[in-house]
Design a protein around this motif. Structure first.
Motif, PDB file in Angstrom:
ATOM      1  N   VAL A   1       4.282  -7.878 -10.914  1.00  0.00           N
ATOM      2  CA  VAL A   1       3.341  -8.963 -11.218  1.00  0.00           C
ATOM      3  C   VAL A   1       1.896  -8.577 -10.912  1.00  0.00           C
ATOM      4  CG1 VAL A   1       5.023 -10.819 -10.971  1.00  0.00           C
ATOM      5  CG2 VAL A   1       3.801 -10.000  -8.943  1.00  0.00           C
ATOM      6  N   ASP A   2       1.687  -7.465 -10.196  1.00  0.00           N
ATOM      7  CA  ASP A   2       0.321  -7.034  -9.898  1.00  0.00           C
ATOM      8  C   ASP A   2       0.346  -5.555  -9.511  1.00  0.00           C
ATOM      9  OD1 ASP A   2      -2.422  -7.231  -9.573  1.00  0.00           O
ATOM     10  OD2 ASP A   2      -2.297  -7.855  -7.480  1.00  0.00           O
ATOM     11  N   VAL A   3      -0.753  -4.867  -9.805  1.00  0.00           N
ATOM     12  CA  VAL A   3      -0.892  -3.455  -9.458  1.00  0.00           C
ATOM     13  C   VAL A   3      -2.178  -3.290  -8.656  1.00  0.00           C
ATOM     14  CG1 VAL A   3      -1.159  -1.102 -10.314  1.00  0.00           C
ATOM     15  CG2 VAL A   3       0.332  -2.711 -11.536  1.00  0.00           C
ATOM     16  N   ASN A   4      -2.046  -2.730  -7.451  1.00  0.00           N
ATOM     17  CA  ASN A   4      -3.189  -2.480  -6.584  1.00  0.00           C
ATOM     18  C   ASN A   4      -3.265  -0.973  -6.328  1.00  0.00           C
ATOM     19  OD1 ASN A   4      -4.832  -2.047  -4.240  1.00  0.00           O
ATOM     20  ND2 ASN A   4      -4.625  -4.208  -3.707  1.00  0.00           N
ATOM     21  N   PRO A   5      -4.255  -0.284  -6.918  1.00  0.00           N
ATOM     22  CA  PRO A   5      -4.313   1.176  -6.767  1.00  0.00           C
ATOM     23  C   PRO A   5      -4.333   1.660  -5.322  1.00  0.00           C
ATOM     24  CG  PRO A   5      -5.834   0.433  -8.463  1.00  0.00           C
ATOM     25  CD  PRO A   5      -5.331  -0.804  -7.765  1.00  0.00           C
ATOM     26  N   ARG A   6      -4.862   0.859  -4.393  1.00  0.00           N
ATOM     27  CA  ARG A   6      -4.947   1.261  -2.992  1.00  0.00           C
ATOM     28  C   ARG A   6      -3.638   1.010  -2.238  1.00  0.00           C
ATOM     29  NH1 ARG A   6      -7.671  -1.842  -0.233  1.00  0.00           N
ATOM     30  NH2 ARG A   6      -8.098  -0.443   1.501  1.00  0.00           N
ATOM     31  N   MET A   7      -2.899  -0.018  -2.645  1.00  0.00           N
ATOM     32  CA  MET A   7      -1.706  -0.434  -1.906  1.00  0.00           C
ATOM     33  C   MET A   7      -0.397  -0.040  -2.595  1.00  0.00           C
ATOM     34  SD  MET A   7      -2.882  -1.881   0.805  1.00  0.00           S
ATOM     35  CE  MET A   7      -1.420  -2.742   1.405  1.00  0.00           C
ATOM     36  N   GLY A   8      -0.287  -0.303  -3.882  1.00  0.00           N
ATOM     37  CA  GLY A   8       0.946  -0.086  -4.613  1.00  0.00           C
ATOM     38  C   GLY A   8       1.117  -1.162  -5.672  1.00  0.00           C
ATOM     39  N   VAL A   9       2.357  -1.579  -5.922  1.00  0.00           N
ATOM     40  CA  VAL A   9       2.605  -2.631  -6.901  1.00  0.00           C
ATOM     41  C   VAL A   9       3.346  -3.787  -6.235  1.00  0.00           C
ATOM     42  CG1 VAL A   9       2.668  -1.011  -8.829  1.00  0.00           C
ATOM     43  CG2 VAL A   9       4.807  -1.624  -7.684  1.00  0.00           C
ATOM     44  N   TYR A  10       3.085  -4.998  -6.729  1.00  0.00           N
ATOM     45  CA  TYR A  10       3.711  -6.189  -6.182  1.00  0.00           C
ATOM     46  C   TYR A  10       4.782  -6.697  -7.143  1.00  0.00           C
ATOM     47  CZ  TYR A  10       0.111  -6.370  -2.600  1.00  0.00           C
ATOM     48  OH  TYR A  10      -0.711  -6.070  -1.535  1.00  0.00           O
ATOM     49  N   LEU A  11       5.927  -7.094  -6.575  1.00  0.00           N
ATOM     50  CA  LEU A  11       7.078  -7.560  -7.344  1.00  0.00           C
ATOM     51  C   LEU A  11       7.379  -9.008  -7.000  1.00  0.00           C
ATOM     52  CD1 LEU A  11       9.342  -4.471  -6.518  1.00  0.00           C
ATOM     53  CD2 LEU A  11       7.873  -4.718  -8.508  1.00  0.00           C
ATOM     54  N   HIS A  12       7.785  -9.782  -8.007  1.00  0.00           N
ATOM     55  CA  HIS A  12       8.164 -11.171  -7.748  1.00  0.00           C
ATOM     56  C   HIS A  12       9.639 -11.223  -7.365  1.00  0.00           C
ATOM     57  CE1 HIS A  12       8.275 -15.441  -7.775  1.00  0.00           C
ATOM     58  NE2 HIS A  12       9.126 -15.494  -8.793  1.00  0.00           N
ATOM     59  N   ASN A  13       9.910 -11.825  -6.192  1.00  0.00           N
ATOM     60  CA  ASN A  13      11.281 -11.883  -5.677  1.00  0.00           C
ATOM     61  C   ASN A  13      11.783 -13.319  -5.552  1.00  0.00           C
ATOM     62  OD1 ASN A  13      13.691 -10.803  -4.730  1.00  0.00           O
ATOM     63  ND2 ASN A  13      13.028 -10.811  -2.590  1.00  0.00           N
ATOM     64  N   GLY A  14      11.180 -14.228  -6.317  1.00  0.00           N
ATOM     65  CA  GLY A  14      11.692 -15.603  -6.329  1.00  0.00           C
ATOM     66  C   GLY A  14      11.062 -16.527  -5.316  1.00  0.00           C
ATOM     67  N   ILE A  15      10.214 -15.999  -4.422  1.00  0.00           N
ATOM     68  CA  ILE A  15       9.530 -16.839  -3.431  1.00  0.00           C
ATOM     69  C   ILE A  15       8.022 -16.678  -3.612  1.00  0.00           C
ATOM     70  CG2 ILE A  15      11.462 -16.625  -1.812  1.00  0.00           C
ATOM     71  CD1 ILE A  15       9.759 -14.714  -0.157  1.00  0.00           C
ATOM     72  N   ALA A  16       7.245 -17.486  -2.879  1.00  0.00           N
ATOM     73  CA  ALA A  16       5.796 -17.489  -3.077  1.00  0.00           C
ATOM     74  C   ALA A  16       5.157 -16.150  -2.724  1.00  0.00           C
ATOM     75  CB  ALA A  16       5.171 -18.611  -2.252  1.00  0.00           C
ATOM     76  N   LYS A  17       5.638 -15.500  -1.695  1.00  0.00           N
ATOM     77  CA  LYS A  17       5.050 -14.225  -1.242  1.00  0.00           C
ATOM     78  C   LYS A  17       5.672 -13.075  -2.047  1.00  0.00           C
ATOM     79  CE  LYS A  17       2.706 -11.573   1.693  1.00  0.00           C
ATOM     80  NZ  LYS A  17       3.163 -11.416   3.084  1.00  0.00           N
ATOM     81  N   ASP A  18       4.822 -12.386  -2.825  1.00  0.00           N
ATOM     82  CA  ASP A  18       5.323 -11.261  -3.612  1.00  0.00           C
ATOM     83  C   ASP A  18       5.619 -10.071  -2.711  1.00  0.00           C
ATOM     84  OD1 ASP A  18       5.180 -12.596  -6.076  1.00  0.00           O
ATOM     85  OD2 ASP A  18       3.033 -12.159  -6.247  1.00  0.00           O
ATOM     86  N   LEU A  19       6.457  -9.193  -3.199  1.00  0.00           N
ATOM     87  CA  LEU A  19       6.985  -8.068  -2.433  1.00  0.00           C
ATOM     88  C   LEU A  19       6.205  -6.804  -2.788  1.00  0.00           C
ATOM     89  CD1 LEU A  19       9.448  -7.805  -0.480  1.00  0.00           C
ATOM     90  CD2 LEU A  19      10.799  -7.123  -2.476  1.00  0.00           C
ATOM     91  N   LEU A  20       5.740  -6.076  -1.783  1.00  0.00           N
ATOM     92  CA  LEU A  20       4.954  -4.870  -2.014  1.00  0.00           C
ATOM     93  C   LEU A  20       5.845  -3.632  -2.030  1.00  0.00           C
ATOM     94  CD1 LEU A  20       2.243  -3.331  -2.259  1.00  0.00           C
ATOM     95  CD2 LEU A  20       2.131  -3.337   0.248  1.00  0.00           C
ATOM     96  N   LEU A  21       5.671  -2.818  -3.063  1.00  0.00           N
ATOM     97  CA  LEU A  21       6.248  -1.472  -3.092  1.00  0.00           C
ATOM     98  C   LEU A  21       5.090  -0.515  -2.842  1.00  0.00           C
ATOM     99  CD1 LEU A  21       8.597   0.517  -3.685  1.00  0.00           C
ATOM    100  CD2 LEU A  21       7.898   0.441  -6.090  1.00  0.00           C
ATOM    101  N   PHE A  22       5.111   0.156  -1.687  1.00  0.00           N
ATOM    102  CA  PHE A  22       3.971   0.956  -1.262  1.00  0.00           C
ATOM    103  C   PHE A  22       3.691   2.113  -2.214  1.00  0.00           C
ATOM    104  CE2 PHE A  22       5.269  -0.994   2.799  1.00  0.00           C
ATOM    105  CZ  PHE A  22       4.044  -1.522   3.193  1.00  0.00           C
TER     106      PHE A  22
END
Length: 304
Positions: A86-107
């Protein structure tokens, strides 16, 4: 999904049954008699009353506090599933939607080194949950061992069939795809029509069925089909120019690639096919359609 037991401390990623000990304007405070966590109104699926016991999933909110939600995640600790980027952050990684409000970061350290091979918004990754050094939830890509456990050996009748799948690993020599039929398929870079990225959906042809049930694949059509397509491309081009083009076997490869998007070898094979079928004539620096072929091609274009 992992659940807490009386002797375990609360931690992110677990499902716990907790008591509503008090309410506030912004939500409910829950307790397991040792720790209190906030269940925000936005994370409650119904109205609760003090003293009620409720099952919740625990995570760290945006202020890094342990919090609760009554919405269960798509993927829990010890589970694997496909989650959407759901989002790409070049400094952090990519964010994934896991069904809850807080998205999950893949470093970013778990992503390919080449930025162009990172997944894009809308792509899907096969992941599980893990806890980082601070005890916060993060995503972890499924490895070869996990993929191997769920993969299904392919049958020999899949040879030359076109399959849909998703790229789950990119390496120097190519990309690994997990097909909709749950087969493992490898595409060498020479068999790609465009570079592939992690999480990308791809349609590919099975070019080889290995003895262990794994597949080799290609994004290209079979050679005989490509010859026909390339020949048709040249035929249409010459027709649009009145039946001739200033390109021959001697034209440099880079000009052929820029003009037609095919290799010099493919160009020569296509010319050879047209010559064999007596559709063209050649002279130094030029290739011509025969008059009757041009007339027929123009007629077909008019009737389409």
């Amino acid at each position: 999904m992992k659940r807490t037991s009386p002797e375990n401390r609360l931690q992110a990623g677990t499902v716990a049954t907790m008591e509503v000990v008090r309410t506030a304007a912004f939500g409910y405070f829950l307790s397991d008699r040792q720790t209190e966590v906030l269940l925000h109104h936005n994370e409650a699926t119904r109205q609760l009353t003090q003293g009620e016991r409720v099952e919740v999933f625990l995570y760290h909110d945006h202020q890094n506090r342990l919090a609760a939600t009554m919405k269960m995640p798509f993927v829990g600790l010890g589970e694997y599933g496909w989650l959407e980027v759901v989002d790409v952050n070049p400094r952090m990684g990519v964010y994934l939607h896991n069904g809850i409000a807080k998205d999950l970061l893949l470093f970013r350290d778990d992503l390919p080194k080449r930025r162009e091979e990172w997944p894009r918004v809308g792509d899907k990754l096969l992941v599980t949950l893990q806890l980082d050094k601070r005890g916060r939830l993060a995503a972890k890509l499924a490895g070869e061992e996990e993929i191997g456990r769920i993969a299904v050996p392919a049958a020999s009748d899949l040879m030359n069939k076109w399959l849909d799948g998703t790229v789950y690993k990119v390496i120097g020599s190519g990309a690994f795809v997990f097909t909709e039929g749950e087969h493992i398929l490898f595409i060498h870079r020479e068999e790609m029509t465009s570079p592939l990225r992690l999480g990308e959906d791809v349609n590919c042809r099975v070019s080889y069925v290995r003895e262990d049930g794994r597949l080799n694949g290609s994004m290209r059509a079979r050679k005989e089909q490509r010859y026909s397509e390339d020949a048709a491309l040249l035929l249409r081009y010459m027709t649009s120019r009145g039946g001739a083009m200033p390109y021959t076997d001697d034209t440099p490869a880079e000009i052929i690639k820029e003009k037609f998007g095919i290799s010099k070898a493919a160009f020569k094979r296509a010319l050879g096919k047209l010559l064999k079928e007596r559709m063209i004539e050649r002279e130094p620096g030029w290739t011509h359609l025969k008059r009757e072929v041009l007339h027929k091609s123009l007629q077909e274009e008019t009737t389409e």
